[in-house]
Write an enzyme that holds these catalytic residues in place. Sequence first.
Site, PDB file in Angstrom:
ATOM      1  N   SER A 127       0.827  -1.208   0.000  1.00  0.00           N
ATOM      2  CA  SER A 127       0.000   0.000   0.000  1.00  0.00           C
ATOM      3  C   SER A 127       0.863   1.259   0.000  1.00  0.00           C
ATOM      4  O   SER A 127       1.599   1.520  -0.938  1.00  0.00           O
ATOM      5  CB  SER A 127      -0.965  -0.034   1.176  1.00  0.00           C
ATOM      6  OG  SER A 127      -1.865   1.047   1.105  1.00  0.00           O
TER       7      SER A 127
ATOM      8  N   ASP B 271      -4.123   5.737  -3.002  1.00  0.00           N
ATOM      9  CA  ASP B 271      -2.857   5.195  -2.508  1.00  0.00           C
ATOM     10  C   ASP B 271      -2.396   4.080  -3.446  1.00  0.00           C
ATOM     11  O   ASP B 271      -3.012   3.842  -4.491  1.00  0.00           O
ATOM     12  CB  ASP B 271      -2.983   4.733  -1.049  1.00  0.00           C
ATOM     13  CG  ASP B 271      -4.031   3.647  -0.842  1.00  0.00           C
ATOM     14  OD1 ASP B 271      -4.688   3.241  -1.822  1.00  0.00           O
ATOM     15  OD2 ASP B 271      -4.191   3.188   0.300  1.00  0.00           O
TER      16      ASP B 271
ATOM     17  N   ASP C 113      -2.289   0.749  -3.680  1.00  0.00           N
ATOM     18  CA  ASP C 113      -3.115  -0.388  -4.120  1.00  0.00           C
ATOM     19  C   ASP C 113      -4.575   0.039  -4.310  1.00  0.00           C
ATOM     20  O   ASP C 113      -5.456  -0.785  -4.425  1.00  0.00           O
ATOM     21  CB  ASP C 113      -3.015  -1.555  -3.133  1.00  0.00           C
ATOM     22  CG  ASP C 113      -3.517  -1.214  -1.729  1.00  0.00           C
ATOM     23  OD1 ASP C 113      -3.515  -0.025  -1.360  1.00  0.00           O
ATOM     24  OD2 ASP C 113      -3.917  -2.138  -0.986  1.00  0.00           O
TER      25      ASP C 113
ATOM     26  N   ASP D 245      -7.010   0.999  -2.533  1.00  0.00           N
ATOM     27  CA  ASP D 245      -8.171   0.633  -1.713  1.00  0.00           C
ATOM     28  C   ASP D 245      -8.693   1.843  -0.942  1.00  0.00           C
ATOM     29  O   ASP D 245      -9.729   1.766  -0.287  1.00  0.00           O
ATOM     30  CB  ASP D 245      -7.869  -0.547  -0.779  1.00  0.00           C
ATOM     31  CG  ASP D 245      -6.792  -0.242   0.249  1.00  0.00           C
ATOM     32  OD1 ASP D 245      -6.081   0.778   0.113  1.00  0.00           O
ATOM     33  OD2 ASP D 245      -6.647  -1.032   1.204  1.00  0.00           O
TER      34      ASP D 245
END
Length: 455
Positions: free
Chosen positions: A98, A244, A246, A248
């Site tokens: 992340s 961000d 990834d 999510d």
Amino acid sequence: MTELTCFGAYDIRGQLGTELNRDIAYRIGRAFAAFLQPKTVVVGGDVRETSPELKAAFAQGVMDFGADVIDIGLCGTEEVYFATDYLNADGGCMVTASHNPINYNGMKMVREQSKPISRDTGLDDIKKMAEAEDFGPAAAKPGTMTEIDNSQAYVDHLISFVDIPNLKPMTLVTNAGNGAAGPSLDRLEKALLAAGAPLEFIKVHNEPDGSFPNGIPNPLLHEQQPVTSKAVRENKADMGIAWDGDFDRCFLWDEDGNFIEGYYIVGLLAEAFLVKQPGSKIVYDPRLTWNTVEIVEGKGGTAVMCKSGHAFIKEKMRKEDAIYGGEMSAHHYFRDFSYCDSGMLPWLLVIDLLSKKQTSLKSLVGQQMANFPSPGEINSQVADADEAMTRVYEAYKAQAIAEDRIDGLSLEFDDWRFNLRKSNTEPVIRLNVETRSDKELMDEKTQELLALIRQ
């Protein structure tokens, strides 16, 4: 037996080489499969340079157990969640760190229907097996690997949330931060335009690049926010969107380039769902609450409070059959997305709501921010977190009209409230304050509390 320090409460994060490498990833794959006993597992990875090799090692561990692996390639965490449920797999693993520094990587793992695997629901068992390398002999017949592009099904599902014929023309600035969001956004843009959506996308740092030439994508960092803000103003855009690494988590800017705290987005998304499905249940976290509760109850919904953290929110949503759950940390969860978090659905739902209400993001959120001002979450390093919490409680308990301890300490007064929580991982206390339409009182009480916490 060496302890694996990369295991956290909800996922795996570790420094490359020492805490996480190919050997450890392989052992985690073997242990994951031994714990879950799957027939099929989905894997995906973010843009970090080590993600492909760690993903391959994890997958090899799963195949050596005897299970088959479906590799969906470069993707965001939510695409692994979606594919695990959509493809009826028994589990899934996303290789990502992340927004952690560049010398880190990690994994987020789920079981069937993309139910989370956290410390209480199997992560500790997987850790113990991986440390002891206690996963039994390799299967006589190893599993196979299949590469599948599942992106079309994912994109089709996303755009089903939007009333495309009724979208108003908008210019959107998007900042993928050279993370995994870029390729998925390109596919989503193509599908939206093909369906007749009157949208123009202005893309910043859209190319995936694991060397992160513009810094690790983390829109909460104050040094990164001006990039999106400036692009919104220069292009006279209706909204700015950034993710961000990834993707999510999704962050929004209004048409003046002002960053919007995640708390107010929870209220917006609650309204977006209640406009479509009146009477639904909405789950929210205890840090900041008044704005969310007022919107939900005002739109005929039921507001359900839940302890912060994705595992708690997802469990509560399933139990309550809630249509949406939101945290002020910019994690947003959707019943019709396997009860999982998505960074693409929030902005899609916001443009849908703005079109329905024929208004701008600034006017919609500006009123909420004026009604319930908050400085956002403020962290303080303390020598003794428990002692600091007690000190604050003793100072304010006599004046409070309500208190709860669902997540840390929340005290409520006539015209203001606060929540104080300890960090799980460091000697830090996190403070959130909000008032009823009184910014001066917000500033006064915030400074008062910080002085007491930090004394």
